[in-house]
Design a protein around this motif. Structure first.
Motif, PDB file in Angstrom:
ATOM      1  N   PHE A  66      -0.216   3.301  -3.062  1.00 10.68           N
ATOM      2  CA  PHE A  66       0.600   3.182  -3.944  1.00 10.68           C
ATOM      3  C   PHE A  66      -0.171   2.704  -5.359  1.00 10.68           C
ATOM      4  N   TYR A 119       1.230   0.626  -8.826  1.00  9.09           N
ATOM      5  CA  TYR A 119       1.936  -0.131  -9.417  1.00  9.09           C
ATOM      6  C   TYR A 119       1.617  -0.517 -10.938  1.00  9.09           C
ATOM      7  N   LYS A 130       3.446   6.961  -5.220  1.00  6.89           N
ATOM      8  CA  LYS A 130       3.132   6.682  -3.866  1.00  6.89           C
ATOM      9  C   LYS A 130       2.689   7.900  -3.237  1.00  6.89           C
ATOM     10  N   PHE A 157       2.275   9.110   0.947  1.00  7.95           N
ATOM     11  CA  PHE A 157       2.674   8.628   2.412  1.00  7.95           C
ATOM     12  C   PHE A 157       1.887   9.848   3.185  1.00  7.95           C
ATOM     13  N   ARG A 165      -1.166  -0.050   2.164  1.00  9.58           N
ATOM     14  CA  ARG A 165      -0.318  -0.630   3.122  1.00  9.58           C
ATOM     15  C   ARG A 165      -0.643   0.362   4.628  1.00  9.58           C
ATOM     16  N   ALA A 191       3.089  -1.690   8.764  1.00 11.70           N
ATOM     17  CA  ALA A 191       4.281  -1.297   7.979  1.00 11.70           C
ATOM     18  C   ALA A 191       4.861  -2.314   7.218  1.00 11.70           C
ATOM     19  N   SER A 192       4.232  -3.273   6.718  1.00 11.15           N
ATOM     20  CA  SER A 192       4.993  -4.625   6.238  1.00 11.15           C
ATOM     21  C   SER A 192       4.394  -4.905   4.958  1.00 11.15           C
ATOM     22  N   LYS A 193       2.789  -5.042   5.057  1.00 15.33           N
ATOM     23  CA  LYS A 193       2.202  -5.818   4.113  1.00 15.33           C
ATOM     24  C   LYS A 193       1.416  -4.906   3.024  1.00 15.33           C
ATOM     25  N   LEU A 194       1.519  -5.012   1.899  1.00 16.05           N
ATOM     26  CA  LEU A 194       0.891  -4.611   0.920  1.00 16.05           C
ATOM     27  C   LEU A 194      -0.455  -5.343   0.645  1.00 16.05           C
TER      28      LEU A 194
END
Lengths: 114, 117
Positions: A34, A36, A49, A51, A94, A99-102
Protein backbone atom coordinates in the motif's frame (compact mmCIF):
# COMPACT_ATOMS: atom_id res chain seq x y z
CA UNK A 1 8.37 -10.04 10.98
CA UNK A 2 8.22 -7.75 8.03
CA UNK A 3 9.88 -4.37 7.85
CA UNK A 4 9.51 -1.49 5.43
CA UNK A 5 12.20 0.97 4.37
CA UNK A 6 11.66 4.33 2.78
CA UNK A 7 15.05 5.76 2.00
CA UNK A 8 13.93 9.24 0.98
CA UNK A 9 13.02 11.12 4.14
CA UNK A 10 12.49 14.51 2.61
CA UNK A 11 12.11 15.30 -1.06
CA UNK A 12 11.79 18.76 -2.54
CA UNK A 13 10.62 19.12 -6.13
CA UNK A 14 9.45 21.89 -8.37
CA UNK A 15 6.03 21.70 -9.90
CA UNK A 16 5.90 19.54 -13.03
CA UNK A 17 8.94 17.52 -11.98
CA UNK A 18 8.70 13.78 -11.96
CA UNK A 19 8.52 11.90 -8.70
CA UNK A 20 9.75 8.53 -7.57
CA UNK A 21 9.69 7.51 -3.93
CA UNK A 22 11.42 4.32 -2.94
CA UNK A 23 9.93 1.58 -0.80
CA UNK A 24 11.57 -1.72 0.04
CA UNK A 25 10.28 -4.38 2.32
CA UNK A 26 11.69 -7.45 3.91
CA UNK A 27 9.46 -10.46 4.15
CA UNK A 28 9.68 -13.85 2.55
CA UNK A 29 6.02 -14.56 2.17
CA UNK A 30 3.19 -13.11 0.15
CA UNK A 31 2.35 -9.54 0.94
CA UNK A 32 -0.15 -6.87 0.12
CA UNK A 33 1.40 -3.47 -0.55
CA UNK A 34 0.00 0.00 0.00
CA UNK A 35 0.86 3.63 -0.35
CA UNK A 36 -0.87 6.10 1.91
CA UNK A 37 -0.76 9.89 1.81
CA UNK A 38 -1.21 12.30 4.68
CA UNK A 39 -1.87 15.89 3.69
CA UNK A 40 -1.04 18.55 6.28
CA UNK A 41 -3.52 18.42 9.11
CA UNK A 42 -5.45 15.53 7.63
CA UNK A 43 -5.73 11.81 8.21
CA UNK A 44 -4.06 9.07 6.26
CA UNK A 45 -5.68 8.26 2.94
CA UNK A 46 -5.13 5.30 0.65
CA UNK A 47 -3.39 6.22 -2.61
CA UNK A 48 -3.12 2.79 -4.15
CA UNK A 49 -2.66 -0.85 -3.34
CA UNK A 50 -1.28 -4.02 -4.82
CA UNK A 51 -2.68 -7.44 -4.03
CA UNK A 52 -1.94 -9.52 -7.11
CA UNK A 53 -1.96 -9.42 -10.89
CA UNK A 54 -0.47 -6.59 -12.91
CA UNK A 55 2.51 -5.34 -10.91
CA UNK A 56 1.97 -1.80 -12.18
CA UNK A 57 -0.91 -0.33 -10.24
CA UNK A 58 -2.55 3.00 -10.74
CA UNK A 59 -4.02 5.00 -7.91
CA UNK A 60 -5.75 8.28 -7.37
CA UNK A 61 -4.45 11.67 -8.42
CA UNK A 62 -2.19 10.31 -11.15
CA UNK A 63 -0.01 8.21 -8.89
CA UNK A 64 1.20 4.76 -9.80
CA UNK A 65 3.46 2.17 -8.23
CA UNK A 66 5.32 -0.83 -9.53
CA UNK A 67 5.80 -4.02 -7.58
CA UNK A 68 9.11 -5.69 -8.38
CA UNK A 69 9.11 -8.94 -6.50
CA UNK A 70 12.77 -9.75 -7.15
CA UNK A 71 13.79 -6.44 -5.61
CA UNK A 72 11.21 -6.47 -2.80
CA UNK A 73 10.27 -3.00 -3.94
CA UNK A 74 7.11 -1.01 -4.46
CA UNK A 75 8.17 2.43 -5.62
CA UNK A 76 5.68 5.23 -6.02
CA UNK A 77 5.76 7.42 -9.12
CA UNK A 78 4.06 10.42 -10.61
CA UNK A 79 5.10 11.92 -13.94
CA UNK A 80 4.37 15.52 -13.02
CA UNK A 81 3.82 16.68 -9.45
CA UNK A 82 1.64 19.56 -8.38
CA UNK A 83 1.92 21.91 -5.45
CA UNK A 84 -1.09 20.17 -3.94
CA UNK A 85 0.89 16.92 -3.75
CA UNK A 86 2.85 18.36 -0.83
CA UNK A 87 2.28 15.77 1.88
CA UNK A 88 3.76 12.87 3.80
CA UNK A 89 3.78 9.55 1.95
CA UNK A 90 3.83 6.20 3.71
CA UNK A 91 4.50 2.81 2.23
CA UNK A 92 2.91 -0.10 4.07
CA UNK A 93 3.03 -3.86 3.88
CA UNK A 94 0.59 -6.44 5.11
CA UNK A 95 1.42 -10.08 5.56
CA UNK A 96 -1.30 -12.04 3.82
CA UNK A 97 -0.85 -14.81 6.35
CA UNK A 98 -2.07 -12.77 9.27
CA UNK A 99 -4.02 -10.49 6.93
CA UNK A 100 -4.58 -8.05 9.70
CA UNK A 101 -1.60 -5.87 10.45
CA UNK A 102 -0.10 -3.11 8.40
CA UNK A 103 3.59 -2.38 8.83
CA UNK A 104 4.49 1.16 7.83
CA UNK A 105 7.64 2.70 6.54
CA UNK A 106 9.01 5.84 8.17
CA UNK A 107 7.41 8.07 5.61
CA UNK A 108 8.70 10.52 3.02
CA UNK A 109 7.89 14.15 3.26
CA UNK A 110 7.33 15.61 -0.20
CA UNK A 111 7.51 19.35 -0.63
CA UNK A 112 6.52 20.73 -4.02
CA UNK A 113 7.54 24.28 -4.76
CA UNK A 114 5.93 26.62 -7.24
CA UNK B 1 -15.41 7.40 1.85
CA UNK B 2 -15.83 6.12 5.36
CA UNK B 3 -14.98 8.47 8.19
CA UNK B 4 -13.19 7.78 11.44
CA UNK B 5 -13.13 10.46 14.10
CA UNK B 6 -10.98 10.85 17.17
CA UNK B 7 -11.55 12.91 20.24
CA UNK B 8 -9.84 14.90 21.52
CA UNK B 9 -7.58 16.08 18.72
CA UNK B 10 -5.05 17.18 21.28
CA UNK B 11 -4.68 16.93 25.03
CA UNK B 12 -2.21 18.19 27.61
CA UNK B 13 -2.11 16.51 30.97
CA UNK B 14 0.00 16.34 34.08
CA UNK B 15 2.27 13.43 34.79
CA UNK B 16 0.50 10.68 36.70
CA UNK B 17 -2.97 11.35 35.36
CA UNK B 18 -4.93 9.18 32.95
CA UNK B 19 -6.14 10.23 29.55
CA UNK B 20 -8.87 8.66 27.44
CA UNK B 21 -8.94 8.93 23.66
CA UNK B 22 -12.05 8.00 21.72
CA UNK B 23 -12.17 6.61 18.22
CA UNK B 24 -15.46 6.40 16.35
CA UNK B 25 -16.45 5.05 12.99
CA UNK B 26 -19.08 7.48 11.81
CA UNK B 27 -20.79 5.72 8.92
CA UNK B 28 -19.86 2.08 9.15
CA UNK B 29 -19.54 -0.69 11.69
CA UNK B 30 -15.95 -1.31 12.65
CA UNK B 31 -15.38 -4.92 13.55
CA UNK B 32 -11.67 -4.34 13.97
CA UNK B 33 -9.90 -1.26 15.25
CA UNK B 34 -6.22 -0.59 15.40
CA UNK B 35 -4.29 1.83 17.58
CA UNK B 36 -1.03 3.29 16.35
CA UNK B 37 1.55 5.55 17.88
CA UNK B 38 3.66 7.93 15.84
CA UNK B 39 6.75 9.70 17.07
CA UNK B 40 8.00 12.81 15.26
CA UNK B 41 9.51 11.95 11.91
CA UNK B 42 8.97 8.27 12.52
CA UNK B 43 6.65 5.63 11.25
CA UNK B 44 3.31 4.56 12.62
CA UNK B 45 3.87 1.79 15.14
CA UNK B 46 0.99 -0.58 15.75
CA UNK B 47 0.18 -0.77 19.43
CA UNK B 48 -2.78 -3.10 19.49
CA UNK B 49 -5.60 -4.61 17.50
CA UNK B 50 -9.06 -4.93 18.93
CA UNK B 51 -12.11 -6.76 17.75
CA UNK B 52 -15.51 -5.72 18.98
CA UNK B 53 -16.46 -7.50 22.15
CA UNK B 54 -13.15 -9.18 22.77
CA UNK B 55 -9.87 -8.29 24.41
CA UNK B 56 -7.31 -6.35 22.46
CA UNK B 57 -4.20 -8.02 21.11
CA UNK B 58 -1.15 -6.00 22.01
CA UNK B 59 2.06 -5.83 20.05
CA UNK B 60 5.27 -6.90 21.67
CA UNK B 61 6.63 -4.27 23.97
CA UNK B 62 3.33 -2.47 24.51
CA UNK B 63 2.17 -2.54 28.12
CA UNK B 64 -1.45 -3.60 28.17
CA UNK B 65 -1.95 -2.33 31.71
CA UNK B 66 -0.72 1.08 30.71
CA UNK B 67 -2.59 1.39 27.43
CA UNK B 68 -6.09 0.14 28.12
CA UNK B 69 -8.16 -0.50 25.04
CA UNK B 70 -11.89 -1.01 25.05
CA UNK B 71 -13.87 -1.85 21.93
CA UNK B 72 -17.31 -2.06 23.43
CA UNK B 73 -19.35 -1.38 20.34
CA UNK B 74 -19.07 -1.56 16.58
CA UNK B 75 -18.59 2.17 16.35
CA UNK B 76 -16.46 3.04 19.34
CA UNK B 77 -13.05 2.11 20.68
CA UNK B 78 -11.22 3.89 23.46
CA UNK B 79 -7.57 4.05 24.40
CA UNK B 80 -6.78 5.05 27.97
CA UNK B 81 -3.24 6.00 28.80
CA UNK B 82 -2.99 5.33 32.51
CA UNK B 83 -0.59 7.16 34.81
CA UNK B 84 0.81 9.06 31.89
CA UNK B 85 4.43 10.17 31.89
CA UNK B 86 6.31 12.54 29.59
CA UNK B 87 7.66 9.64 27.56
CA UNK B 88 4.07 8.79 26.62
CA UNK B 89 3.81 12.08 24.77
CA UNK B 90 3.13 11.16 21.18
CA UNK B 91 0.64 11.20 18.35
CA UNK B 92 -1.94 8.43 18.67
CA UNK B 93 -3.86 7.34 15.60
CA UNK B 94 -6.73 4.91 15.41
CA UNK B 95 -7.82 2.99 12.37
CA UNK B 96 -10.96 1.01 11.69
CA UNK B 97 -11.91 -1.77 9.37
CA UNK B 98 -15.50 -2.58 8.62
CA UNK B 99 -17.43 -5.78 8.40
CA UNK B 100 -18.20 -6.91 4.90
CA UNK B 101 -15.63 -4.67 3.35
CA UNK B 102 -12.50 -5.88 1.70
CA UNK B 103 -9.43 -6.41 3.79
CA UNK B 104 -8.04 -3.21 2.37
CA UNK B 105 -10.80 -1.00 3.69
CA UNK B 106 -8.88 0.33 6.66
CA UNK B 107 -9.72 3.93 7.44
CA UNK B 108 -7.68 6.20 9.63
CA UNK B 109 -8.64 8.81 12.14
CA UNK B 110 -7.02 12.25 12.24
CA UNK B 111 -4.97 11.42 15.32
CA UNK B 112 -4.69 12.75 18.87
CA UNK B 113 -1.63 14.59 20.05
CA UNK B 114 -0.89 13.83 23.70
CA UNK B 115 1.51 16.00 25.66
CA UNK B 116 2.35 14.95 29.20
CA UNK B 117 3.94 17.61 31.34
Amino acid sequence: AQSVSQHNHHVILSEAASLELGCNYSYGGTVNLFWYVQYPGQHLQLLLKYFSGDPLVKGIKGFEAEFIKSKFSFNLRKPSVQWSDTAEYFCAVRDTGTASKLTFGTGTRLQVTL
Amino acid sequence: GAVVSQHPSWVICKSGTSVKIECRSLDFQATTMFWYRQFPKQSLMLMATSNEGSKATYEQGVEKDKFLINHASLTLSTLTVTSAHPEDSSFYICSARGAGGGMDTQYFGPGTRLTVL
